[in-house]
Write a protein that holds these residues in place. Structure first.
Motif, short mmCIF file in Angstrom:
data_model
loop_
_atom_site.label_atom_id
_atom_site.label_comp_id
_atom_site.label_asym_id
_atom_site.label_seq_id
_atom_site.Cartn_x
_atom_site.Cartn_y
_atom_site.Cartn_z
N THR A 17 0.83 -1.20 0.00
CA THR A 17 0.00 0.00 0.00
C THR A 17 0.87 1.25 0.00
N SER A 19 0.57 5.25 1.44
CA SER A 19 -0.20 6.11 2.31
C SER A 19 -0.38 7.48 1.66
N VAL A 23 -4.29 7.69 4.48
CA VAL A 23 -5.19 6.61 4.06
C VAL A 23 -4.40 5.63 3.20
N TRP A 25 -3.68 3.22 0.34
CA TRP A 25 -4.20 2.89 -0.98
C TRP A 25 -3.40 1.72 -1.53
N THR A 27 -1.21 -0.18 -4.08
CA THR A 27 -0.24 0.38 -5.02
C THR A 27 -0.77 0.38 -6.45
N LYS A 29 -3.69 0.87 -7.57
CA LYS A 29 -4.62 1.97 -7.81
C LYS A 29 -3.86 3.27 -8.05
N VAL A 30 -2.81 3.50 -7.29
CA VAL A 30 -1.99 4.70 -7.47
C VAL A 30 -1.31 4.65 -8.84
N TRP A 65 -6.52 -0.30 -13.70
CA TRP A 65 -7.16 -0.50 -12.40
C TRP A 65 -7.86 -1.86 -12.37
#
Length: 76
Positions: A17, A19, A23, A25, A27, A29-30, A65
């Motif tokens: 993830t 931050s 929050v 997220w 990885t 998605k980023v 995504w």
């Protein structure tokens, strides 16, 4: 069957993830959002038109995504 021990393992060993504003997220998605923004910028400069830039950026972000969200974590 879900047990407290299983839930504790999931909480203590989260997937990779990032931050953002506190929050976590995933990885992928980023990465999808960054790629979409990059494609948007390149197409906007190349065509000088907003419509193809927005559509191509959103399309790339959505495909990345979905594909990365469906594939198992170890394969991407």
């Amino acid at each position: 069957m879900t047990t407290v021990h299983h839930l504790r393992d999931v909480v203590t060993c989260p997937a990779s993830t990032v931050s953002i504003a506190g929050v976590p997220w995933p990885t992928f998605k980023v990465v999808a959002l960054v790629l979409g923004l990059l494609v948007f910028a390149v197409v906007a400069v190349a065509t000088a038109s907003a419509a193809p830039a927005v559509l191509s950026g959103a399309g790339v972000a959505a495909v990345v995504w979905i594909v990365c969200g469906v594939t198992p974590p170890g394969s991407h």
